[in-house]
Design an enzyme around this catalytic site. Structure first.
Site, PDB file in Angstrom:
ATOM      1  N   ALA A 137       0.814  -1.224   0.000  1.00 41.82           N
ATOM      2  CA  ALA A 137       0.000   0.000   0.000  1.00 41.82           C
ATOM      3  C   ALA A 137       0.843   1.268   0.000  1.00 41.82           C
ATOM      4  O   ALA A 137       0.300   2.360  -0.072  1.00 41.82           O
ATOM      5  CB  ALA A 137      -0.931  -0.006   1.213  1.00 41.82           C
ATOM      6  N   SER A 138       2.149   1.127   0.083  1.00 45.63           N
ATOM      7  CA  SER A 138       2.987   2.320   0.188  1.00 45.63           C
ATOM      8  C   SER A 138       3.048   3.113  -1.110  1.00 45.63           C
ATOM      9  O   SER A 138       3.215   4.328  -1.091  1.00 45.63           O
ATOM     10  CB  SER A 138       4.403   1.928   0.634  1.00 45.63           C
ATOM     11  OG  SER A 138       4.845   0.784  -0.066  1.00 45.63           O
ATOM     12  N   ARG A 139       2.920   2.421  -2.233  1.00 49.95           N
ATOM     13  CA  ARG A 139       3.076   3.105  -3.522  1.00 49.95           C
ATOM     14  C   ARG A 139       2.079   2.547  -4.539  1.00 49.95           C
ATOM     15  O   ARG A 139       1.469   1.503  -4.314  1.00 49.95           O
ATOM     16  CB  ARG A 139       4.506   2.912  -4.053  1.00 49.95           C
ATOM     17  CG  ARG A 139       5.543   3.588  -3.187  1.00 49.95           C
ATOM     18  CD  ARG A 139       6.952   3.445  -3.721  1.00 49.95           C
ATOM     19  NE  ARG A 139       7.455   2.090  -3.631  1.00 49.95           N
ATOM     20  CZ  ARG A 139       7.835   1.344  -4.671  1.00 49.95           C
ATOM     21  NH1 ARG A 139       7.788   1.826  -5.890  1.00 49.95           N
ATOM     22  NH2 ARG A 139       8.286   0.113  -4.483  1.00 49.95           N
ATOM     23  N   ASP A 162       7.169  -8.439   4.317  1.00 53.43           N
ATOM     24  CA  ASP A 162       7.623  -9.004   3.041  1.00 53.43           C
ATOM     25  C   ASP A 162       6.701 -10.185   2.752  1.00 53.43           C
ATOM     26  O   ASP A 162       6.742 -11.200   3.446  1.00 53.43           O
ATOM     27  CB  ASP A 162       9.082  -9.459   3.154  1.00 53.43           C
ATOM     28  CG  ASP A 162       9.583 -10.047   1.835  1.00 53.43           C
ATOM     29  OD1 ASP A 162       8.745 -10.386   0.963  1.00 53.43           O
ATOM     30  OD2 ASP A 162      10.806 -10.177   1.684  1.00 53.43           O
ATOM     31  N   ASN A 165      -2.421  -7.156  -3.233  1.00 55.31           N
ATOM     32  CA  ASN A 165      -1.949  -6.275  -4.309  1.00 55.31           C
ATOM     33  C   ASN A 165      -0.441  -6.336  -4.516  1.00 55.31           C
ATOM     34  O   ASN A 165       0.033  -6.215  -5.641  1.00 55.31           O
ATOM     35  CB  ASN A 165      -2.372  -4.832  -3.988  1.00 55.31           C
ATOM     36  CG  ASN A 165      -1.597  -3.830  -4.816  1.00 55.31           C
ATOM     37  OD1 ASN A 165      -1.873  -3.617  -6.006  1.00 55.31           O
ATOM     38  ND2 ASN A 165      -0.575  -3.217  -4.211  1.00 55.31           N
ATOM     39  N   TYR A 180       7.061 -13.390 -14.730  1.00 60.52           N
ATOM     40  CA  TYR A 180       5.962 -12.509 -14.295  1.00 60.52           C
ATOM     41  C   TYR A 180       4.626 -13.041 -14.840  1.00 60.52           C
ATOM     42  O   TYR A 180       3.639 -13.138 -14.105  1.00 60.52           O
ATOM     43  CB  TYR A 180       6.221 -11.087 -14.791  1.00 60.52           C
ATOM     44  CG  TYR A 180       5.199 -10.068 -14.318  1.00 60.52           C
ATOM     45  CD1 TYR A 180       5.255  -9.534 -13.044  1.00 60.52           C
ATOM     46  CD2 TYR A 180       4.166  -9.645 -15.162  1.00 60.52           C
ATOM     47  CE1 TYR A 180       4.320  -8.593 -12.607  1.00 60.52           C
ATOM     48  CE2 TYR A 180       3.224  -8.705 -14.731  1.00 60.52           C
ATOM     49  CZ  TYR A 180       3.307  -8.192 -13.466  1.00 60.52           C
ATOM     50  OH  TYR A 180       2.370  -7.262 -13.033  1.00 60.52           O
TER      51      TYR A 180
HETATM   52  N1  NAP Z   1       1.590  -0.935 -12.904  1.00 60.54           N
HETATM   53  C1  NAP Z   1       1.058  -1.743 -13.792  1.00 60.54           C
HETATM   54  O1  NAP Z   1       1.016  -1.433 -14.987  1.00 60.54           O
HETATM   55  C2  NAP Z   1       0.456  -3.069 -13.370  1.00 60.54           C
HETATM   56  C3  NAP Z   1      -0.271  -3.773 -14.332  1.00 60.54           C
HETATM   57  C4  NAP Z   1      -0.851  -4.984 -13.997  1.00 60.54           C
HETATM   58  C5  NAP Z   1      -0.708  -5.475 -12.719  1.00 60.54           C
HETATM   59  N2  NAP Z   1       0.003  -4.792 -11.786  1.00 60.54           N
HETATM   60  C6  NAP Z   1       0.117  -5.372 -10.460  1.00 60.54           C
HETATM   61  O2  NAP Z   1      -0.386  -4.458  -9.500  1.00 60.54           O
HETATM   62  C7  NAP Z   1       0.300  -4.646  -8.278  1.00 60.54           C
HETATM   63  C8  NAP Z   1       0.858  -3.317  -7.810  1.00 60.54           C
HETATM   64  O3  NAP Z   1       1.752  -2.843  -8.798  1.00 60.54           O
HETATM   65  P1  NAP Z   1       2.283  -1.336  -8.838  1.00 60.54           P
HETATM   66  O4  NAP Z   1       2.432  -0.978 -10.261  1.00 60.54           O
HETATM   67  O5  NAP Z   1       1.462  -0.499  -7.940  1.00 60.54           O
HETATM   68  O6  NAP Z   1       3.753  -1.554  -8.224  1.00 60.54           O
HETATM   69  P2  NAP Z   1       4.743  -0.538  -7.490  1.00 60.54           P
HETATM   70  O7  NAP Z   1       4.384   0.878  -7.794  1.00 60.54           O
HETATM   71  O8  NAP Z   1       6.110  -1.034  -7.812  1.00 60.54           O
HETATM   72  O9  NAP Z   1       4.423  -0.794  -5.932  1.00 60.54           O
HETATM   73  C9  NAP Z   1       4.625  -2.074  -5.413  1.00 60.54           C
HETATM   74  C10 NAP Z   1       4.135  -2.140  -3.992  1.00 60.54           C
HETATM   75  O10 NAP Z   1       4.307  -3.496  -3.524  1.00 60.54           O
HETATM   76  C11 NAP Z   1       5.180  -3.510  -2.404  1.00 60.54           C
HETATM   77  N3  NAP Z   1       6.008  -4.715  -2.456  1.00 60.54           N
HETATM   78  C12 NAP Z   1       6.934  -5.069  -3.371  1.00 60.54           C
HETATM   79  N4  NAP Z   1       7.490  -6.247  -3.057  1.00 60.54           N
HETATM   80  C13 NAP Z   1       6.906  -6.648  -1.905  1.00 60.54           C
HETATM   81  C14 NAP Z   1       7.067  -7.770  -1.073  1.00 60.54           C
HETATM   82  N5  NAP Z   1       7.951  -8.736  -1.334  1.00 60.54           N
HETATM   83  N6  NAP Z   1       6.304  -7.852   0.034  1.00 60.54           N
HETATM   84  C15 NAP Z   1       5.409  -6.887   0.327  1.00 60.54           C
HETATM   85  N7  NAP Z   1       5.218  -5.794  -0.421  1.00 60.54           N
HETATM   86  C16 NAP Z   1       5.961  -5.686  -1.524  1.00 60.54           C
HETATM   87  C17 NAP Z   1       5.986  -2.216  -2.482  1.00 60.54           C
HETATM   88  O11 NAP Z   1       6.476  -1.866  -1.192  1.00 60.54           O
HETATM   89  P3  NAP Z   1       7.712  -0.798  -1.017  1.00 60.54           P
HETATM   90  O12 NAP Z   1       7.133   0.557  -1.350  1.00 60.54           O
HETATM   91  O13 NAP Z   1       8.077  -0.892   0.420  1.00 60.54           O
HETATM   92  O14 NAP Z   1       8.780  -1.214  -1.954  1.00 60.54           O
HETATM   93  C18 NAP Z   1       4.931  -1.263  -3.035  1.00 60.54           C
HETATM   94  O15 NAP Z   1       4.059  -0.839  -2.006  1.00 60.54           O
HETATM   95  C19 NAP Z   1       1.357  -5.721  -8.519  1.00 60.54           C
HETATM   96  O16 NAP Z   1       0.877  -6.982  -8.110  1.00 60.54           O
HETATM   97  C20 NAP Z   1       1.526  -5.676 -10.026  1.00 60.54           C
HETATM   98  O17 NAP Z   1       1.996  -6.893 -10.548  1.00 60.54           O
HETATM   99  C21 NAP Z   1       0.601  -3.588 -12.087  1.00 60.54           C
END
Ligand code: NAP
Length: 247
Positions: free
Chosen positions: A13-15, A57, A84, A151
Site C-alpha cells: 500500500a505504500s506506492r 515481506d 496487491n 511474471y
Molecule cells: N503498474 C502496472 O502497470 C500493473 C499492471 C498490472 C498489474 N500490476 C500489479 O499491481 C500490483 C501493484 O503494482 P504497482 O504498479 O502499484 O507496483 P509498485 O508501484 O512497484 O508498488 C509495489 C508495492 O508493492 C510492495 N512490495 C513489493 N514487493 C513486496 C514484497 N515482497 N512484500 C510486500 N510488499 C511488496 C511495495 O512496497 P515498497 O514501497 O516498500 O517497496 C509497493 O508498495 C502488482 O501486483 C503488479 O503486478 C501492475
C-alpha cells in the site's frame, strides 16, 4: 466510542496501485497498509489517510503470520483482504536468458506470498462466516511477454488461485474476486512508460490512455460495497479495453 468501521488489509500500500486502493478504502474502512522496504512512502500514506502501516515481506511466511496476528489482536475482525503487492522481474530477460534466481523471486512474491496469506485470512474469515478477498493480477495472466516469462506465469497462477479460493470459500460466505489491471501509471512501469504511452495512443488500448491507481481502486470500491456479491470468482478488467479482440 468503539470504532465499528470494517477492517481491510491492503498489501503493497505504500506506492502505486495499492496506495490508490488504500486511499479509497480509508474513506470507509480501517486500513492496514503493508510495505516491504519503503517506510518513507508508507509513512506518507499514514499521514495522508490514517492507515495503520505494517512492514511485511509477502514472500516471508513469518511476516505473513505476523501481519494476520497484528490484525487479529488490534482489530479482532477482517472484512477485506486486497492481495496487491507484487514485483516485476529485476531485469527483463528473454526466455532463453532468464535465470532461476529471478524466477524464484518473482514467484515467491507474486504467487506463493498472496496464496498463503489468503490461506491465513481465509481460515479467519471462514470462522467469521463473512469476508471478501481481492487479488490484483494482470493482463499478463493471459498475455505472453517474452522478456518476462516468470511474471506472466506468476499472474496466470494467481488467476487460478482466485478460482480455487472462490470455489472453496463460497460455502463459508467468503467471496473472492480478481482485478486484472492493464498498464497503470506507477513506478513499476517507469522504465517503459514512454513506449507504453505511444502504444496506448496508437490503438493497443481502445480507451486511448494508460490507467491510474484510482481506476483500479474504484473497482475495489465496488467489491467492498458488496455490488458484486452474487458473483464470487468474477474477473474485472481494469485495462482500458486491452482484453478486447478487434479485427
Ligand atoms: N503498474 C502496472 O502497470 C500493473 C499492471 C498490472 C498489474 N500490476 C500489479 O499491481 C500490483 C501493484 O503494482 P504497482 O504498479 O502499484 O507496483 P509498485 O508501484 O512497484 O508498488 C509495489 C508495492 O508493492 C510492495 N512490495 C513489493 N514487493 C513486496 C514484497 N515482497 N512484500 C510486500 N510488499 C511488496 C511495495 O512496497 P515498497 O514501497 O516498500 O517497496 C509497493 O508498495 C502488482 O501486483 C503488479 O503486478 C501492475
Amino acid at each position: 466510542m468503539t470504532d465499528s468501521r470494517p477492517v481491510a488489509i491492503v498489501t503493497g500500500a505504500s506506492r502505486g496501485i495499492g496506495r490508490g486502493i488504500a486511499l479509497e478504502l480509508a474513506r470507509t474502512h480501517r486500513v492496514i497498509g503493508t510495505y516491504r522496504g519503503r517506510r518513507d512512502a508508507a509513512e506518507s500514506l499514514q499521514a495522508e489517510c490514517g492507515a495503520d502501516i505494517v512492514q511485511c515481506d509477502i514472500s516471508s511466511a513469518a511476516d505473513r503470520l505476523a501481519l494476520i496476528e497484528h490484525a487479529r489482536s488490534r482489530y479482532g475482525r477482517l472484512d477485506l483482504l486486497v492481495n496487491n503487492a507484487g514485483i516485476a522481474p529485476r531485469e527483463r530477460l528473454d526466455l532463453l536468458e532468464a535465470t532461476e534466481e529471478i524466477f524464484d523471486e518473482v514467484l515467491a512474491t507474486n504467487l506463493k506470498g498472496p496464496y498463503f496469506l489468503t490461506q491465513l485470512a481465509a481460515r479467519w474469515m471462514a470462522e467469521q462466516g463473512a469476508g471478501r478477498i481481492v487479488f490484483v493480477t494482470s493482463i499478463s495472466a493471459y498475455t505472453a511477454s517474452l522478456n518476462r516469462g516468470e511474471y506472466c506465469i506468476s499472474k496466470a497462477g494467481l488467476s487460478m488461485a482466485v478460482q480455487l479460493w472462490a470455489a472453496r470459500l463460497a460455502r463459508h460466505g467468503v467471496l473472492v474476486f480478481e482485478i486484472r489491471p492493464g498498464i497503470i501509471e506507477t513506478d513499476m512501469i517507469e522504465k517503459v512508460r514512454q513506449a507504453y504511452e505511444e502504444k496506448a495512443r496508437s490503438g493497443l488500448l481502445p480507451q486511448g490512455r494508460l490507467g491510474t491507481p484510482a481506476d483500479v481502486a474504484r473497482q475495489v470500491r465496488a467489491i467492498a460495497e458488496g455490488l458484486l456479491d452474487y458473483g464470487t470468482g468474477t474477473v474485472l478488467n481494469a485495462d482500458g479495453g486491452f482484453h478486447l479482440r478487434t479485427l
